[in-house]
Design a protein around this motif. Structure first.
Motif, PDB file in Angstrom:
ATOM      1  N   GLY A   9     -65.968 -49.817  99.049  1.00 22.75           N
ATOM      2  CA  GLY A   9     -65.629 -48.889  97.965  1.00 22.75           C
ATOM      3  C   GLY A   9     -66.316 -47.569  98.243  1.00 22.75           C
ATOM      4  O   GLY A   9     -67.292 -47.520  99.016  1.00 22.75           O
ATOM      5  N   SER A  10     -65.805 -46.485  97.630  1.00 21.65           N
ATOM      6  CA  SER A  10     -66.498 -45.204  97.847  1.00 21.65           C
ATOM      7  C   SER A  10     -67.845 -45.220  97.139  1.00 21.65           C
ATOM      8  O   SER A  10     -68.751 -44.459  97.487  1.00 21.65           O
ATOM      9  N   ASN A  11     -68.014 -46.129  96.179  1.00 20.26           N
ATOM     10  CA  ASN A  11     -69.329 -46.350  95.572  1.00 20.26           C
ATOM     11  C   ASN A  11     -70.418 -46.507  96.629  1.00 20.26           C
ATOM     12  O   ASN A  11     -71.532 -46.015  96.464  1.00 20.26           O
ATOM     13  N   GLU A  12     -70.078 -47.222  97.689  1.00 21.67           N
ATOM     14  CA  GLU A  12     -71.109 -47.487  98.693  1.00 21.67           C
ATOM     15  C   GLU A  12     -71.458 -46.229  99.483  1.00 21.67           C
ATOM     16  O   GLU A  12     -72.588 -46.080  99.969  1.00 21.67           O
ATOM     17  N   SER A  54     -68.841 -37.258  84.022  1.00 20.61           N
ATOM     18  CA  SER A  54     -68.443 -37.395  85.419  1.00 20.61           C
ATOM     19  C   SER A  54     -68.661 -38.861  85.776  1.00 20.61           C
ATOM     20  O   SER A  54     -69.095 -39.643  84.929  1.00 20.61           O
ATOM     21  N   PHE A  55     -68.424 -39.239  87.006  1.00 18.01           N
ATOM     22  CA  PHE A  55     -68.595 -40.637  87.413  1.00 18.01           C
ATOM     23  C   PHE A  55     -70.086 -41.005  87.298  1.00 18.01           C
ATOM     24  O   PHE A  55     -70.949 -40.306  87.834  1.00 18.01           O
ATOM     25  N   LEU A  56     -70.378 -42.091  86.583  1.00 20.01           N
ATOM     26  CA  LEU A  56     -71.766 -42.392  86.215  1.00 20.01           C
ATOM     27  C   LEU A  56     -72.624 -42.916  87.366  1.00 20.01           C
ATOM     28  O   LEU A  56     -73.852 -42.866  87.302  1.00 20.01           O
ATOM     29  N   MET A  57     -71.995 -43.415  88.425  1.00 24.06           N
ATOM     30  CA  MET A  57     -72.775 -44.086  89.462  1.00 24.06           C
ATOM     31  C   MET A  57     -73.670 -43.136  90.269  1.00 24.06           C
ATOM     32  O   MET A  57     -74.685 -43.562  90.809  1.00 24.06           O
ATOM     33  N   TYR A  58     -73.291 -41.853  90.346  1.00 24.05           N
ATOM     34  CA  TYR A  58     -74.143 -40.930  91.120  1.00 24.05           C
ATOM     35  C   TYR A  58     -75.574 -40.991  90.586  1.00 24.05           C
ATOM     36  O   TYR A  58     -76.540 -41.141  91.326  1.00 24.05           O
ATOM     37  N   GLN A  59     -75.661 -40.861  89.255  1.00 27.02           N
ATOM     38  CA  GLN A  59     -76.996 -40.774  88.641  1.00 27.02           C
ATOM     39  C   GLN A  59     -77.771 -42.086  88.773  1.00 27.02           C
ATOM     40  O   GLN A  59     -78.984 -42.082  88.936  1.00 27.02           O
ATOM     41  N   ILE A  96     -69.734 -33.622  93.084  1.00 26.70           N
ATOM     42  CA  ILE A  96     -68.680 -32.979  92.298  1.00 26.70           C
ATOM     43  C   ILE A  96     -67.431 -33.833  92.404  1.00 26.70           C
ATOM     44  O   ILE A  96     -66.862 -33.974  93.505  1.00 26.70           O
ATOM     45  N   ASP A  97     -67.003 -34.437  91.315  1.00 27.53           N
ATOM     46  CA  ASP A  97     -65.744 -35.196  91.413  1.00 27.53           C
ATOM     47  C   ASP A  97     -64.581 -34.256  91.147  1.00 27.53           C
ATOM     48  O   ASP A  97     -64.517 -33.575  90.137  1.00 27.53           O
ATOM     49  N   ASN A  98     -63.691 -34.230  92.088  1.00 17.88           N
ATOM     50  CA  ASN A  98     -62.576 -33.282  92.059  1.00 17.88           C
ATOM     51  C   ASN A  98     -61.306 -34.007  92.498  1.00 17.88           C
ATOM     52  O   ASN A  98     -61.161 -34.272  93.685  1.00 17.88           O
ATOM     53  N   ASN A 120     -61.945 -34.316  88.248  1.00 18.54           N
ATOM     54  CA  ASN A 120     -63.030 -34.899  87.467  1.00 18.54           C
ATOM     55  C   ASN A 120     -62.542 -36.098  86.674  1.00 18.54           C
ATOM     56  O   ASN A 120     -61.461 -36.104  86.104  1.00 18.54           O
ATOM     57  N   ASN A 121     -63.389 -37.138  86.695  1.00 16.71           N
ATOM     58  CA  ASN A 121     -63.178 -38.299  85.838  1.00 16.71           C
ATOM     59  C   ASN A 121     -64.221 -38.200  84.724  1.00 16.71           C
ATOM     60  O   ASN A 121     -65.410 -38.194  85.027  1.00 16.71           O
ATOM     61  N   PRO A 122     -63.869 -38.056  83.463  1.00 15.99           N
ATOM     62  CA  PRO A 122     -62.607 -38.443  82.838  1.00 15.99           C
ATOM     63  C   PRO A 122     -61.643 -37.315  82.460  1.00 15.99           C
ATOM     64  O   PRO A 122     -60.606 -37.584  81.878  1.00 15.99           O
ATOM     65  N   GLU A 149     -63.327 -37.227  96.042  1.00 21.23           N
ATOM     66  CA  GLU A 149     -61.882 -37.065  95.873  1.00 21.23           C
ATOM     67  C   GLU A 149     -61.190 -38.397  95.556  1.00 21.23           C
ATOM     68  O   GLU A 149     -60.099 -38.659  96.063  1.00 21.23           O
ATOM     69  N   ALA A 150     -61.830 -39.222  94.737  1.00 16.30           N
ATOM     70  CA  ALA A 150     -61.247 -40.533  94.419  1.00 16.30           C
ATOM     71  C   ALA A 150     -59.798 -40.397  93.915  1.00 16.30           C
ATOM     72  O   ALA A 150     -58.964 -41.268  94.164  1.00 16.30           O
ATOM     73  N   TYR A 151     -59.510 -39.300  93.215  1.00 14.35           N
ATOM     74  CA  TYR A 151     -58.170 -39.130  92.621  1.00 14.35           C
ATOM     75  C   TYR A 151     -57.345 -38.047  93.322  1.00 14.35           C
ATOM     76  O   TYR A 151     -56.297 -37.657  92.811  1.00 14.35           O
ATOM     77  N   ALA A 152     -57.826 -37.564  94.471  1.00 12.55           N
ATOM     78  CA  ALA A 152     -57.156 -36.416  95.104  1.00 12.55           C
ATOM     79  C   ALA A 152     -55.730 -36.724  95.544  1.00 12.55           C
ATOM     80  O   ALA A 152     -54.902 -35.818  95.650  1.00 12.55           O
ATOM     81  N   ARG A 199     -63.262 -40.462  99.728  1.00 15.21           N
ATOM     82  CA  ARG A 199     -61.929 -40.942  99.334  1.00 15.21           C
ATOM     83  C   ARG A 199     -61.977 -42.447  99.115  1.00 15.21           C
ATOM     84  O   ARG A 199     -62.893 -43.114  99.571  1.00 15.21           O
ATOM     85  N   THR A 200     -60.954 -42.980  98.494  1.00 13.05           N
ATOM     86  CA  THR A 200     -60.954 -44.417  98.221  1.00 13.05           C
ATOM     87  C   THR A 200     -59.560 -45.031  98.360  1.00 13.05           C
ATOM     88  O   THR A 200     -58.553 -44.329  98.201  1.00 13.05           O
ATOM     89  N   PHE A 201     -59.545 -46.318  98.652  1.00 11.38           N
ATOM     90  CA  PHE A 201     -58.288 -47.081  98.641  1.00 11.38           C
ATOM     91  C   PHE A 201     -58.067 -47.741  97.281  1.00 11.38           C
ATOM     92  O   PHE A 201     -57.115 -48.471  97.099  1.00 11.38           O
ATOM     93  N   SER A 202     -58.970 -47.489  96.333  1.00  8.65           N
ATOM     94  CA  SER A 202     -58.898 -48.184  95.039  1.00  8.65           C
ATOM     95  C   SER A 202     -57.859 -47.608  94.090  1.00  8.65           C
ATOM     96  O   SER A 202     -57.485 -48.265  93.127  1.00  8.65           O
ATOM     97  N   LYS A 203     -57.425 -46.384  94.303  1.00 18.84           N
ATOM     98  CA  LYS A 203     -56.572 -45.719  93.314  1.00 18.84           C
ATOM     99  C   LYS A 203     -55.119 -45.666  93.803  1.00 18.84           C
ATOM    100  O   LYS A 203     -54.370 -46.595  93.593  1.00 18.84           O
ATOM    101  N   ALA A 204     -54.739 -44.588  94.491  1.00 17.68           N
ATOM    102  CA  ALA A 204     -53.332 -44.453  94.892  1.00 17.68           C
ATOM    103  C   ALA A 204     -52.897 -45.583  95.835  1.00 17.68           C
ATOM    104  O   ALA A 204     -51.729 -45.970  95.857  1.00 17.68           O
ATOM    105  N   LEU A 207     -60.179 -55.003  96.750  1.00 20.51           N
ATOM    106  CA  LEU A 207     -60.641 -55.243  98.121  1.00 20.51           C
ATOM    107  C   LEU A 207     -61.935 -54.504  98.423  1.00 20.51           C
ATOM    108  O   LEU A 207     -62.690 -54.899  99.291  1.00 20.51           O
ATOM    109  N   ARG A 208     -62.158 -53.389  97.731  1.00 24.19           N
ATOM    110  CA  ARG A 208     -63.343 -52.544  97.895  1.00 24.19           C
ATOM    111  C   ARG A 208     -63.366 -51.824  99.248  1.00 24.19           C
ATOM    112  O   ARG A 208     -64.030 -52.265 100.186  1.00 24.19           O
ATOM    113  N   VAL A 209     -62.611 -50.775  99.356  1.00 21.92           N
ATOM    114  CA  VAL A 209     -62.698 -49.920 100.549  1.00 21.92           C
ATOM    115  C   VAL A 209     -62.654 -48.457 100.144  1.00 21.92           C
ATOM    116  O   VAL A 209     -61.766 -48.029  99.410  1.00 21.92           O
ATOM    117  N   GLY A 210     -63.615 -47.699 100.627  1.00 22.50           N
ATOM    118  CA  GLY A 210     -63.630 -46.253 100.438  1.00 22.50           C
ATOM    119  C   GLY A 210     -64.247 -45.648 101.681  1.00 22.50           C
ATOM    120  O   GLY A 210     -64.728 -46.369 102.550  1.00 22.50           O
TER     121      GLY A 210
END
Ligand SMILES: Cc1ncc(COP(=O)(O)O)c(C=O)c1O
Length: 372
Positions: free
Chosen positions: A91-94, A116-121, A159-161, A163-165, A192-195, A223-228, A234-237
């Protein structure tokens, strides 16, 4: 047991993932629920993706490819970069975790936005780093305020771009100006999770930004494979970055961080360009449908470059969330993010969107519900 829990760990509030359909159905004794709460893709994987994953099953007695060679080559080809400029994660989390592990020491500072995405903090807290949190301005990242917060202890800016949410995106020109002014010792991470859902002219040019870093800050794209691509389970970013930076991240990751099935599924998904375009197109239609419905019901929604809509329902969002749960629909209340009358709704399938709007309207009209 005599356990000393470090103070920084004590302070972390665990991330609360959205309720699952199974949980809802168990708790409320209902069936046929829908989940439009976690910005997942409503489409199941295609037969070709399922086949690639099933074929890979026969090899799972072996460790996965530690270098993610084939997947990195495929990703690099998509962006016109080298495979050495790609780091793949669980995942891009990692990738966020790797960046913080590699570059943040106790007392170092990291700048993020709110909401913004909470995991950064959270990752920063784990390392004993200091979070500086800049409120969004007019639903977008406040690049001037971020710039003013930078000092010599600043290591990373996330910077999430889009931005979520909020679903807002930065105009590329503003981003380029910002990047050309950030101090050289700071890494700017553009998430760019949602780019994939974003209008093409809004997408910054990753290949040139990761490379031309003469007298400029390093930039990482995530980037991530979790969205589009619809592979959240599967967890890949991955991150796209300058090769020296990538080499640092490889040092802090465990060798087999991306499993065999995930690598096979992601490679297969990248081959399905037509499916990907259809998903993006359907998402745009879903956004318009939901926004029209919200407007017709007197709610204020905002344009979205993601696969979700942020909407001020002008009522208690937690109560609306509960009311919708009783009708088998899971959305996100934005109260915990500081917006007590707003919700975030992920685009579902056409049928899910229709059912959501019907139930949403019902909830608004129900007696005892609907006032402030
Ligand atoms: C902005 C943002 N970044 C990153 C992620 C994490 O995605 P992944 O599934 O790749 O870990 C999410 C997930 O919702 C997100 O919203």
């Amino acid at each position: 047991m005599k356990l000393t829990i470090p103070e920084n760990i004590q302070k972390i509030k665990p991330y609360t993932p959205g309720k699952t359909q199974e949980e809802l159905e168990r708790e409320y004794g209902i069936c046929n629920s829908i989940k439009i709460a976690s910005n997942e893709n409503p489409a199941s994987p295609s037969p070709a993706i399922v086949r690639a994953i099933t074929d890979a099953l026969a090899g799972i007695n072996r460790y996965s490819d530690a270098a993610c060679h084939d997947l990195s080559v495929a990703i690099a080809a998509k962006y016109g970069v080298e495979k050495e400029e790609i780091v793949v994660g669980n995942g891009s989390n990692e990738i966020i975790d790797f960046l913080v592990k590699a570059f943040v020491e106790k007392g170092d500072e990291v700048i993020t936005s709110h909401p913004s995405f909470l995991m950064y903090q959270k990752f920063v807290q784990v390392r004993g780093g200091i979070n500086h949190i800049i409120p969004l301005q007019e639903r977008g990242h406040d690049l001037n305020a971020i710039m003013d917060r930078i000092n010599e202890r600043t290591r990373l800016i996330f910077i999430d771009n889009p931005n979520n949410p909020m679903g807002s995106a930065i105009a590329p020109r503003d981003l380029y100006i910002f990047l050309s002014s950030v101090a050289e010792h700071v890494i700017v991470v553009i998430d760019e999770a949602y780019a994939d859902f974003m209008e093409e002219e809004l997408r910054p040019d990753a290949a040139s930004l990761i490379r031309n870093t003469e007298r400029r800050c390093p930039v990482v794209f995530m980037r991530t494979f979790s969205k589009a691509y619809g592979l959240a389970g599967l967890r890949v970013g991955y991150g796209i970055m300058n090769r020296d930076l990538a080499a640092c991240l490889h040092k802090v990751r465990q060798p087999f961080n991306v499993n065999t099935l995930a690598q096979a599924g992601a490679i297969a998904a990248l081959k399905e360009e037509e499916r990907y375009q259809q998903i993006v197109q359907k998402n745009r239609q879903g956004i318009s449908y939901l926004r029209d419905a919200f407007a017709a019901l007197g709610c204020i929604s905002y344009p979205s470059q993601g696969n979700f809509v942020f909407v001020d329902v002008k009522r208690d969002a937690d109560r609306l969330y509960e009311a919708l749960l009783h009708k088998g629909i899971i959305i996100r209340s934005m109260r915990a993010y500081g917006f007590p009358t707003s919700i975030r709704v992920t685009v579902g399938t056409e049928l899910e969107n229709i059912r959501f709007v019907e139930m949403f309207e019902k909830c608004l009209g129900e007696s005892g519900y609907g006032s402030h």
